[in-house]
Design a protein around this motif. Structure first.
Motif, PDB file in Angstrom:
ATOM      1  N   LEU A 117       0.895  -1.197  -0.103  1.00 47.91           N
ATOM      2  CA  LEU A 117      -0.035  -0.097   0.016  1.00 47.91           C
ATOM      3  C   LEU A 117       0.870   1.096   0.022  1.00 47.91           C
ATOM      4  O   LEU A 117       1.773   1.287   0.741  1.00 47.91           O
ATOM      5  CB  LEU A 117      -0.999  -0.027   1.318  1.00 47.91           C
ATOM      6  CG  LEU A 117      -1.656   1.059   1.328  1.00 47.91           C
ATOM      7  CD1 LEU A 117      -2.886   1.523   0.506  1.00 47.91           C
ATOM      8  CD2 LEU A 117      -2.437   1.226   2.861  1.00 47.91           C
ATOM      9  N   VAL A 118       0.548   2.296  -0.906  1.00 49.99           N
ATOM     10  CA  VAL A 118       1.499   3.358  -0.971  1.00 49.99           C
ATOM     11  C   VAL A 118       0.472   4.439  -1.378  1.00 49.99           C
ATOM     12  O   VAL A 118      -0.611   4.333  -1.880  1.00 49.99           O
ATOM     13  CB  VAL A 118       2.517   3.435  -2.023  1.00 49.99           C
ATOM     14  CG1 VAL A 118       1.805   3.024  -3.436  1.00 49.99           C
ATOM     15  CG2 VAL A 118       3.422   4.644  -2.121  1.00 49.99           C
ATOM     16  N   GLN A 119       0.809   5.601  -0.854  1.00 47.63           N
ATOM     17  CA  GLN A 119       0.011   6.844  -0.951  1.00 47.63           C
ATOM     18  C   GLN A 119       0.125   7.596  -2.256  1.00 47.63           C
ATOM     19  O   GLN A 119       1.159   7.290  -2.689  1.00 47.63           O
ATOM     20  CB  GLN A 119       0.267   7.939   0.211  1.00 47.63           C
ATOM     21  CG  GLN A 119      -0.416   7.411   1.717  1.00 47.63           C
ATOM     22  CD  GLN A 119       0.224   8.540   2.442  1.00 47.63           C
ATOM     23  OE1 GLN A 119       0.678   9.670   2.542  1.00 47.63           O
ATOM     24  NE2 GLN A 119      -0.655   8.599   3.889  1.00 47.63           N
ATOM     25  N   PRO A 120      -0.813   8.199  -2.833  1.00 45.67           N
ATOM     26  CA  PRO A 120      -0.795   8.972  -3.952  1.00 45.67           C
ATOM     27  C   PRO A 120       0.292   9.701  -3.885  1.00 45.67           C
ATOM     28  O   PRO A 120       0.458  10.387  -2.892  1.00 45.67           O
ATOM     29  CB  PRO A 120      -2.127   9.702  -4.136  1.00 45.67           C
ATOM     30  CG  PRO A 120      -3.281   8.732  -3.369  1.00 45.67           C
ATOM     31  CD  PRO A 120      -2.502   8.147  -2.396  1.00 45.67           C
ATOM     32  N   GLY A 121       1.299   9.779  -5.190  1.00 49.97           N
ATOM     33  CA  GLY A 121       2.362  10.765  -5.318  1.00 49.97           C
ATOM     34  C   GLY A 121       3.754   9.746  -4.410  1.00 49.97           C
ATOM     35  O   GLY A 121       4.686  10.274  -4.738  1.00 49.97           O
ATOM     36  N   GLY A 122       3.408   8.631  -4.026  1.00 49.65           N
ATOM     37  CA  GLY A 122       4.474   8.003  -3.374  1.00 49.65           C
ATOM     38  C   GLY A 122       5.293   6.986  -4.350  1.00 49.65           C
ATOM     39  O   GLY A 122       4.925   7.132  -5.728  1.00 49.65           O
ATOM     40  N   SER A 123       6.233   6.261  -4.163  1.00 50.23           N
ATOM     41  CA  SER A 123       7.267   5.470  -4.793  1.00 50.23           C
ATOM     42  C   SER A 123       7.254   4.189  -4.266  1.00 50.23           C
ATOM     43  O   SER A 123       6.879   3.892  -2.850  1.00 50.23           O
ATOM     44  CB  SER A 123       8.574   6.064  -4.908  1.00 50.23           C
ATOM     45  OG  SER A 123       8.672   7.495  -5.525  1.00 50.23           O
ATOM     46  N   LEU A 124       7.450   3.191  -5.063  1.00 45.37           N
ATOM     47  CA  LEU A 124       7.724   1.886  -4.581  1.00 45.37           C
ATOM     48  C   LEU A 124       8.579   1.273  -5.616  1.00 45.37           C
ATOM     49  O   LEU A 124       8.494   1.469  -7.007  1.00 45.37           O
ATOM     50  CB  LEU A 124       6.386   1.202  -4.640  1.00 45.37           C
ATOM     51  CG  LEU A 124       6.216  -0.115  -3.911  1.00 45.37           C
ATOM     52  CD1 LEU A 124       6.467  -0.033  -2.364  1.00 45.37           C
ATOM     53  CD2 LEU A 124       4.911  -0.869  -4.242  1.00 45.37           C
ATOM     54  N   ARG A 125       9.358   0.432  -5.161  1.00 46.06           N
ATOM     55  CA  ARG A 125      10.232  -0.568  -6.116  1.00 46.06           C
ATOM     56  C   ARG A 125       9.563  -2.038  -5.680  1.00 46.06           C
ATOM     57  O   ARG A 125       9.883  -2.709  -4.818  1.00 46.06           O
ATOM     58  CB  ARG A 125      11.864  -0.561  -5.898  1.00 46.06           C
ATOM     59  CG  ARG A 125      12.471  -1.168  -7.002  1.00 46.06           C
ATOM     60  CD  ARG A 125      13.959  -0.995  -6.789  1.00 46.06           C
ATOM     61  NE  ARG A 125      14.369  -1.946  -5.755  1.00 46.06           N
ATOM     62  CZ  ARG A 125      15.786  -2.357  -5.638  1.00 46.06           C
ATOM     63  NH1 ARG A 125      16.663  -1.882  -6.396  1.00 46.06           N
ATOM     64  NH2 ARG A 125      16.248  -2.992  -4.288  1.00 46.06           N
ATOM     65  N   ILE A 126       9.493  -2.701  -6.925  1.00 41.78           N
ATOM     66  CA  ILE A 126       9.049  -4.124  -6.965  1.00 41.78           C
ATOM     67  C   ILE A 126      10.117  -5.024  -7.542  1.00 41.78           C
ATOM     68  O   ILE A 126      10.700  -4.429  -8.509  1.00 41.78           O
ATOM     69  CB  ILE A 126       7.350  -4.424  -7.366  1.00 41.78           C
ATOM     70  CG1 ILE A 126       7.581  -4.067  -8.694  1.00 41.78           C
ATOM     71  CG2 ILE A 126       6.545  -3.692  -6.382  1.00 41.78           C
ATOM     72  CD1 ILE A 126       6.289  -4.167  -9.644  1.00 41.78           C
ATOM     73  N   SER A 127      10.222  -6.105  -7.046  1.00 43.14           N
ATOM     74  CA  SER A 127      11.215  -7.098  -7.661  1.00 43.14           C
ATOM     75  C   SER A 127      10.629  -8.361  -8.406  1.00 43.14           C
ATOM     76  O   SER A 127       9.578  -8.800  -8.013  1.00 43.14           O
ATOM     77  CB  SER A 127      12.072  -7.638  -6.568  1.00 43.14           C
ATOM     78  OG  SER A 127      12.792  -6.443  -5.953  1.00 43.14           O
ATOM     79  N   CYS A 128      11.390  -8.956  -9.049  1.00 43.33           N
ATOM     80  CA  CYS A 128      10.897 -10.196  -9.751  1.00 43.33           C
ATOM     81  C   CYS A 128      12.321 -11.157  -9.666  1.00 43.33           C
ATOM     82  O   CYS A 128      13.174 -10.714 -10.099  1.00 43.33           O
ATOM     83  CB  CYS A 128      10.608 -10.019 -11.101  1.00 43.33           C
ATOM     84  SG  CYS A 128      10.331 -11.470 -11.976  1.00 43.33           S
ATOM     85  N   ALA A 129      12.229 -12.368  -8.843  1.00 47.05           N
ATOM     86  CA  ALA A 129      13.297 -13.036  -8.918  1.00 47.05           C
ATOM     87  C   ALA A 129      13.115 -14.469  -9.769  1.00 47.05           C
ATOM     88  O   ALA A 129      12.123 -14.799  -9.888  1.00 47.05           O
ATOM     89  CB  ALA A 129      13.334 -13.759  -7.354  1.00 47.05           C
ATOM     90  N   ALA A 130      14.071 -14.278 -10.541  1.00 42.84           N
ATOM     91  CA  ALA A 130      14.343 -15.773 -11.720  1.00 42.84           C
ATOM     92  C   ALA A 130      14.663 -16.886 -10.927  1.00 42.84           C
ATOM     93  O   ALA A 130      15.628 -16.564 -10.200  1.00 42.84           O
ATOM     94  CB  ALA A 130      14.844 -15.405 -12.784  1.00 42.84           C
ATOM     95  N   SER A 131      14.334 -18.018 -11.265  1.00 39.39           N
ATOM     96  CA  SER A 131      14.688 -19.306 -10.636  1.00 39.39           C
ATOM     97  C   SER A 131      16.048 -19.835 -11.276  1.00 39.39           C
ATOM     98  O   SER A 131      16.713 -20.739 -10.763  1.00 39.39           O
ATOM     99  CB  SER A 131      13.670 -20.463 -10.933  1.00 39.39           C
ATOM    100  OG  SER A 131      13.322 -20.473 -12.146  1.00 39.39           O
TER     101      SER A 131
END
Length: 113
Positions: A10-24
Motif C-alpha cells: 500500500l502506498v499513498q498517491p504521489g509515493g514511490s515503490l520498487r518491486i522485484s522479480c526473482a528468476a529461478s
C-alpha cells in the motif's frame, strides 16, 4: 524459468515503490524481460519490455517517465521502480520473460490515501 514478483504493498498517491522479480535460474541468457499489470476488471496490460541485446526499453505511455525497469543478472532479479504513483496504478503486477513464455506470480500494488 520460474518468476516470482514481490515487494508490492500500500502506498499513498504521489509515493514511490520498487518491486522485484526473482528468476529461478540465470537471467544472463534471457534477452527480453518485462512487466505487466492487471487492474480489477481490466485486461492485463504491458508496461515495459526491456532487451539486453538491443539495450532498448519500451514503455507504455501510461507509465513513461514515472516507471523505470532495471535488472541485476548477478542476482537473477528484475526490478521496477515506480514513482508518482496514482490510484489508477492500483493493480497486480507481473513480470515475464515472453521469449520463454514464462509468466511470474504477481504482487499487489495498491495506491490509496
Amino acid at each position: 524459468v520460474q518468476l516470482q514478483a514481490s515487494g508490492g504493498g500500500l502506498v499513498q498517491p504521489g509515493g514511490s515503490l520498487r518491486i522485484s522479480c526473482a528468476a529461478s535460474e540465470s537471467m544472463f541468457s534471457i534477452n527480453v524481460m518485462g512487466w505487466y499489470r492487471q487492474a480489477p476488471g481490466k485486461q492485463r496490460r504491458e508496461l515495459v519490455a526491456s532487451s539486453t541485446i538491443s539495450g532498448r526499453e519500451l514503455y507504455d505511455d501510461s507509465v513513461k517517465g514515472r516507471f523505470t525497469v532495471s535488472r541485476d543478472n548477478a542476482k537473477n532479479t528484475l526490478y521496477l521502480q515506480m514513482k508518482s504513483l496514482q490510484p489508477e496504478d492500483t493493480a497486480v503486477y507481473f513480470c515475464c520473460a515472453p521469449e520463454l513464455n514464462s509468466w511470474g506470480k504477481g504482487t499487489q500494488v495498491t495506491v490509496s490515501s
